[in-house]
Enzyme design. Structure first.
Site, PDB file in Angstrom:
ATOM      1  N   GLY A 111      10.180  -4.221   1.468  1.00  0.00           N
ATOM      2  CA  GLY A 111      11.633  -2.738   2.160  1.00  0.00           C
ATOM      3  C   GLY A 111      13.022  -3.158   0.935  1.00  0.00           C
ATOM      4  CG  ASP A 112      15.808  -0.870   0.807  1.00  0.00           C
ATOM      5  OD1 ASP A 112      15.047  -0.385   0.193  1.00  0.00           O
ATOM      6  OD2 ASP A 112      16.693  -0.916   1.738  1.00  0.00           O
ATOM      7  N   PRO A 166       0.872  -1.234   0.213  1.00  0.00           N
ATOM      8  CG  PRO A 166       0.139  -0.823   2.506  1.00  0.00           C
ATOM      9  CD  PRO A 166       1.006  -1.927   1.172  1.00  0.00           C
ATOM     10  CG  MET A 167       3.811   2.513  -1.608  1.00  0.00           C
ATOM     11  SD  MET A 167       5.215   2.531  -3.108  1.00  0.00           S
ATOM     12  CE  MET A 167       3.472   1.181  -4.673  1.00  0.00           C
ATOM     13  CB  CYS A 192       2.015   4.697   7.827  1.00  0.00           C
ATOM     14  SG  CYS A 192       2.148   5.922   7.014  1.00  0.00           S
TER      15      CYS A 192
END
Length: 328
Positions: free
Chosen positions: A203-204, A18-19, A102
């Site tokens: 992440g990454d 989710p972004m 978040c």
């Protein structure tokens, strides 16, 4: 390699993170068209959604009932979290994700998102309220901890599992790291050892190589990809193909790439309306032009165009393969 969360089967075990401002309905639909085990909505503020603040409820309801879609909710009060969960479940959501990751100040200053890692007992009360409110699976997305002195993800995940959470996603950074430095996939292994429900590493992760490294270091069951998919909506399917042998995506090039971007742009205009859509689409167009190597002057012309028709007119020139053109 695949697994189920309630009735939802994640095959391949690759999820779209989710972004905010990015994973809207048009982009989720595009990513899903290439192949993805799960796509997650933008974070929806629970109280604002229940109170029907303009634009908030639509984020959750539109495509909430589509297969392998999860709706993410955030908040700090059990009542609003539970009520929001009931609303999105009533709209057909197959899965509800709780945001405890978040790092944005406007979220953590309201004691939501990753700020909940500082008050795990309160966080657990929110999780319990959501789980008790709905029959659909509830999942949790969080970080390693608030900071290096508060690395409590494993304990929070274990307690969440005991409360009924059916999948956990861990971003391999603390909140205070925001997105700086390198995600610590090995630190996620502590969470793997603490829970038995499915675990996603986040992440990454930007390609198959980093996905493989994250899985190996964390012991996770799958991966969640966020920023790496910007401008590359086929990335999840490509990672799944290279890691697990699922169907290879038909990665668009040249004319097909231009057609894909144009369709995505028109979908955003239809979703938001011309005025708002023109503005919201600019970040996506920027990422697509990064892929195409668009010259600076032409890029600026696309991103400052005042009407959608002008953007659509410019896209074929802006998105042609500049590398091939230079070589010619």
């Amino acid at each position: 390699m695949s697994f189920s969360v309630g009735p939802t089967h994640l095959d391949p075990p690759v999820a779209l993170a989710p972004m905010a401002g990015i994973t809207d309905r048009p982009f989720r639909d595009l990513v899903r068209s290439f192949g993805a085990g799960l796509v997650v909505s933008e974070m929806v503020a629970s109280q604002e959604m229940v109170q029907a603040k303009p634009g908030v409820r639509e984020k959750a309801e539109l495509s909430a009932d589509v297969e392998n879609t999860s709706v993410q909710i955030a908040g700090r009060e059990a009542y609003w979290m539970a009520e929001a969960a009931r609303r999105v479940a009533g709209s057909g959501a197959r899965m509800i994700d709780i945001n405890m990751g978040c790092p944005a100040k406007k979220v953590t200053n309201g004691y939501s998102g990753s700020a909940l890692l500082k008050t795990p007992d309160h966080a657990l009360s929110l999780i319990e309220a959501v789980v008790e409110a709905v029959d659909v699976p509830v999942t949790l997305k969080t970080r390693l901890g608030w900071d290096d002195n508060c690395l409590n993800a494993a304990d929070v995940a274990r307690r969440a599992q005991d409360a009924g959470v059916q999948m956990v996603t861990i971003h391999g950074r603390t909140r205070c790291q925001f997105y700086k430095g390198q995600a610590d996939w090995a630190a996620i292994a502590e969470v793997r050892n603490a829970i038995s429900v499915p675990l996603l590493a986040n992440g990454d992760i930007v390609d198959a190589a980093t996905a493989r490294q994250a899985l190996r270091a964390s012991g996770a069951d799958g991966v969640m990809i966020g920023r790496g998919v910007q401008g590359k909506p086929w990335l999840l399917a490509q990672v799944a193909h290279e890691l697990w042998g699922s169907a290879a995506p038909d990665i668009p090039i040249q004319g097909d790439f231009i057609d894909m971007v144009s369709r995505h742009y028109e979908a955003m205009l239809a979703f938001y309306g011309n005025d708002l859509g023109l503005r919201v689409a600019r970040k996506h167009l920027g990422w697509y032009m990064d892929e195409a190597g668009t010259p600076t002057a032409l890029r600026r012309e696309v991103l400052t165009a005042k009407c959608p028709a002008e953007v659509l007119r410019l896209l074929p020139s802006a998105l042609q393969d500049q590398t091939q053109e230079d070589a010619a």
